[in-house]
Design a protein around this motif. Structure first.
Motif, PDB file in Angstrom:
ATOM      1  N   MET A 128       0.628  -1.036   0.232  1.00  0.00           N
ATOM      2  CA  MET A 128       0.261  -0.099   0.021  1.00  0.00           C
ATOM      3  C   MET A 128       0.477   1.497   0.100  1.00  0.00           C
ATOM      4  O   MET A 128       0.496   2.284  -0.811  1.00  0.00           O
ATOM      5  CB  MET A 128      -1.192  -0.017   2.043  1.00  0.00           C
ATOM      6  N   MET A 129       2.243   1.445   0.396  1.00  0.00           N
ATOM      7  CA  MET A 129       2.715   2.642   0.269  1.00  0.00           C
ATOM      8  C   MET A 129       3.907   2.978  -0.738  1.00  0.00           C
ATOM      9  O   MET A 129       3.497   3.658  -0.964  1.00  0.00           O
ATOM     10  CB  MET A 129       3.675   1.796   1.885  1.00  0.00           C
ATOM     11  N   SER A 130       3.543   2.190  -1.743  1.00  0.00           N
ATOM     12  CA  SER A 130       4.193   1.782  -2.701  1.00  0.00           C
ATOM     13  C   SER A 130       3.137   2.037  -3.759  1.00  0.00           C
ATOM     14  O   SER A 130       3.183   3.479  -4.968  1.00  0.00           O
ATOM     15  CB  SER A 130       4.639   0.334  -3.607  1.00  0.00           C
ATOM     16  N   ILE A 142      -5.337  11.477  -1.878  1.00  0.00           N
ATOM     17  CA  ILE A 142      -5.485   9.767  -1.014  1.00  0.00           C
ATOM     18  C   ILE A 142      -6.566   9.614   0.166  1.00  0.00           C
ATOM     19  O   ILE A 142      -5.910   9.913   1.223  1.00  0.00           O
ATOM     20  CB  ILE A 142      -4.238   9.179  -0.295  1.00  0.00           C
ATOM     21  N   LYS A 143      -7.443   9.287   0.323  1.00  0.00           N
ATOM     22  CA  LYS A 143      -8.039   8.565   1.255  1.00  0.00           C
ATOM     23  C   LYS A 143      -8.314   6.984   1.430  1.00  0.00           C
ATOM     24  O   LYS A 143      -8.333   6.495   0.432  1.00  0.00           O
ATOM     25  CB  LYS A 143      -9.155   9.076   1.211  1.00  0.00           C
ATOM     26  N   VAL A 144      -8.642   6.479   3.128  1.00  0.00           N
ATOM     27  CA  VAL A 144      -8.052   5.322   2.635  1.00  0.00           C
ATOM     28  C   VAL A 144      -9.521   4.954   3.708  1.00  0.00           C
ATOM     29  O   VAL A 144      -9.609   5.542   4.414  1.00  0.00           O
ATOM     30  CB  VAL A 144      -6.930   4.410   3.998  1.00  0.00           C
ATOM     31  N   LEU A 145      -9.826   3.579   3.521  1.00  0.00           N
ATOM     32  CA  LEU A 145     -11.309   3.109   4.348  1.00  0.00           C
ATOM     33  C   LEU A 145     -10.390   1.447   5.006  1.00  0.00           C
ATOM     34  O   LEU A 145     -10.372   0.555   4.387  1.00  0.00           O
ATOM     35  CB  LEU A 145     -12.078   2.324   3.645  1.00  0.00           C
ATOM     36  N   ALA A 146      -9.553   2.205   6.028  1.00  0.00           N
ATOM     37  CA  ALA A 146      -9.513   0.521   6.250  1.00  0.00           C
ATOM     38  C   ALA A 146     -10.266  -0.292   7.027  1.00  0.00           C
ATOM     39  O   ALA A 146     -10.760  -0.283   8.074  1.00  0.00           O
ATOM     40  CB  ALA A 146      -7.909   0.630   7.413  1.00  0.00           C
ATOM     41  N   VAL A 147     -10.243  -1.477   6.192  1.00  0.00           N
ATOM     42  CA  VAL A 147     -11.073  -2.576   7.558  1.00  0.00           C
ATOM     43  C   VAL A 147      -9.664  -4.042   7.745  1.00  0.00           C
ATOM     44  O   VAL A 147      -8.586  -4.285   6.766  1.00  0.00           O
ATOM     45  CB  VAL A 147     -11.595  -3.568   6.618  1.00  0.00           C
ATOM     46  N   GLY A 148      -9.268  -3.673   9.442  1.00  0.00           N
ATOM     47  CA  GLY A 148      -8.195  -4.273  10.196  1.00  0.00           C
ATOM     48  C   GLY A 148      -7.820  -3.777  11.089  1.00  0.00           C
ATOM     49  O   GLY A 148      -7.553  -2.171  10.585  1.00  0.00           O
ATOM     50  N   PHE A 154      -1.641   1.887  11.205  1.00  0.00           N
ATOM     51  CA  PHE A 154      -0.267   2.198  10.993  1.00  0.00           C
ATOM     52  C   PHE A 154       0.032   3.713  10.204  1.00  0.00           C
ATOM     53  O   PHE A 154       1.105   4.514  10.033  1.00  0.00           O
ATOM     54  CB  PHE A 154       0.343   1.125   9.908  1.00  0.00           C
ATOM     55  N   PHE A 155      -1.476   3.576   9.777  1.00  0.00           N
ATOM     56  CA  PHE A 155      -1.747   4.629   8.171  1.00  0.00           C
ATOM     57  C   PHE A 155      -2.020   6.029   8.794  1.00  0.00           C
ATOM     58  O   PHE A 155      -1.309   6.797   8.590  1.00  0.00           O
ATOM     59  CB  PHE A 155      -3.056   4.262   7.494  1.00  0.00           C
ATOM     60  N   LYS A 156      -2.753   5.568   9.931  1.00  0.00           N
ATOM     61  CA  LYS A 156      -3.268   6.930  11.142  1.00  0.00           C
ATOM     62  C   LYS A 156      -1.770   7.536  12.205  1.00  0.00           C
ATOM     63  O   LYS A 156      -0.635   8.453  12.042  1.00  0.00           O
ATOM     64  CB  LYS A 156      -3.773   7.164  12.075  1.00  0.00           C
ATOM     65  N   LYS A 157      -0.689   6.731  12.353  1.00  0.00           N
ATOM     66  CA  LYS A 157       0.195   6.676  12.346  1.00  0.00           C
ATOM     67  C   LYS A 157       1.768   7.283  11.139  1.00  0.00           C
ATOM     68  O   LYS A 157       1.675   8.530  12.067  1.00  0.00           O
ATOM     69  CB  LYS A 157       1.178   5.979  13.503  1.00  0.00           C
ATOM     70  N   ASN A 158       1.056   7.645  10.396  1.00  0.00           N
ATOM     71  CA  ASN A 158       1.977   7.552   9.660  1.00  0.00           C
ATOM     72  C   ASN A 158       1.303   8.838   8.314  1.00  0.00           C
ATOM     73  O   ASN A 158       1.659   9.245   6.967  1.00  0.00           O
ATOM     74  CB  ASN A 158       2.360   7.342   8.234  1.00  0.00           C
ATOM     75  N   TYR A 164     -12.341   6.859   7.062  1.00  0.00           N
ATOM     76  CA  TYR A 164     -13.129   5.055   7.827  1.00  0.00           C
ATOM     77  C   TYR A 164     -12.108   3.976   8.344  1.00  0.00           C
ATOM     78  O   TYR A 164     -11.769   3.412   7.379  1.00  0.00           O
ATOM     79  CB  TYR A 164     -14.385   4.129   6.723  1.00  0.00           C
ATOM     80  N   GLU A 165     -12.521   3.534   9.131  1.00  0.00           N
ATOM     81  CA  GLU A 165     -12.158   2.416   9.557  1.00  0.00           C
ATOM     82  C   GLU A 165     -12.851   1.314  10.365  1.00  0.00           C
ATOM     83  O   GLU A 165     -14.126   1.577  11.181  1.00  0.00           O
ATOM     84  CB  GLU A 165     -11.288   2.766  10.272  1.00  0.00           C
TER      85      GLU A 165
END
Length: 320
Positions: A128-130, A142-148, A154-158, A164-165
């Motif tokens: 995903m980072m790539s 970029i906008k992320v919907l995180a399942v898990g 990790f994404f929030k820390k970065n 959405y999570e």
């Protein structure tokens, strides 16, 4: 008994206990894998049927539209069709018509909620980072919907925008669990939160291997709309009640739901397979370590016995 032998005994007992735990976890993961594999295979058939039905419905309307405009039914003309002209403004055209100006890309990323699953989570994050780097290079937000929870944290820390999570998805996911996820994903797309949405997950190949997948979910492009379907429509007319647009308004969200649920199910299957492999490896390592420690303990015991015998013989010789 010398301290070294006591320490070795304690280490052996501790490693054996760890090995029993990892072996039990391996068996649990194997059981869950067996369940999700069965569901995954069956659901793939269902998902394919929905896709075929939608493809036929859209193809039929595209062909009728081209006929009304007296336009040749060929590959180029079908590819250039404006779905807004066919279906009018509404959910149907919105969900299948690619947007011209892409400013924001959404990613629905499926990861795990826990560790002890080998490289499963790290591979998801690395890929995903790539992908995020490539999107930024194209000037896309970029906008992320995180399942898990692993991916979300990790994404929030970065400092990646998580809109959405969802965590706590069952080890054997149910269709109902995916409904809130899909509803949110579709609403955000229709409301312009992002211009396109990709679902990113680990595809289960077999118990020993998996592959990371990125599939475009919205707008829906994974449809069989082409000359082949158009030619078939010439010979087979469809009676649709109440009308194609109304039917598609029900089927397209259903297809989106089935796509996301299928991805979650596939990802969970890959997670269980990775966990099973990791726990098997941990159990094998524990057994190897016990064997090595046992050898060391036996050698230490032999050395102790040899020393004691030597001391007895030396004492006996001194008395003579």
């Amino acid at each position: 008994m010398p301290a070294s032998l006591l320490e070795l005994k304690k280490k052996i007992a501790s490693v054996k206990q760890t090995g029993k735990i990892t072996e039990a976890m391996h068996m649990v993961s194997a059981s869950k894998l067996n369940q999700t594999e069965g569901h995954d295979k069956g659901y793939t058939v269902y998902n394919d049927h929905i896709r075929q039905t939608i493809s036929r419905l859209i193809s039929s309307q595209v062909v009728d539209s081209l006929r009304e405009q007296d336009i040749a039914i060929d590959k180029n003309n079908i590819a250039k069709i404006d779905y807004t002209d066919v279906f009018g403004l509404g959910i149907t055209a919105d969900m299948i018509q690619p947007r011209k100006d892409i400013k924001t890309t959404g990613f629905l990323v499926i990861s795990g909620d826990r560790g002890l699953v080998g490289s499963y989570n790290s591979n998801v994050i690395k890929n995903m980072m790539s992908i995020f780097e490539d999107e930024r290079a194209q000037g896309h937000e970029i906008k992320v919907l995180a399942v898990g929870s692993v991916g979300a944290q990790f994404f929030k820390k970065n400092n990646i925008n998580v809109v959405y999570e969802k965590d706590g998805v069952s080890d054997v996911p149910t269709f109902d669990e995916s409904l809130p996820i899909v509803s949110t994903a579709i609403k955000m797309f229709l409301n312009g939160v992002y211009d396109q949405l990709y679902v990113c997950y680990t595809h289960h190949v077999n118990s020993l291997s998996s592959a990371f997948r990125v599939e475009k979910m919205l707008p829906i492009v994974d449809l069989d709309i082409g000359v082949k379907e158009a030619e078939a429509h010439k010979e087979l007319e469809y009676d649709i009640e109440p009308d194609a647009n109304s039917v598609l308004m029900k089927l397209l969200p259903q297809y989106a739901r089935s796509t996301i649920y299928g991805a979650i199910l596939d990802a969970k299957t890959a997670e269980h397979a990775s966990s099973m492999t990791a726990m098997q490896s941990a159990t094998d390592n524990a057994n190897d370590l016990v064997s090595n420690l046992t050898t060391k303990m036996n050698r230490a015991r032999q050395a102790q016995i040899t020393t004691e015998i030597t001391e007895i013989i030396s004492g006996a010789n001194a008395l003579e």
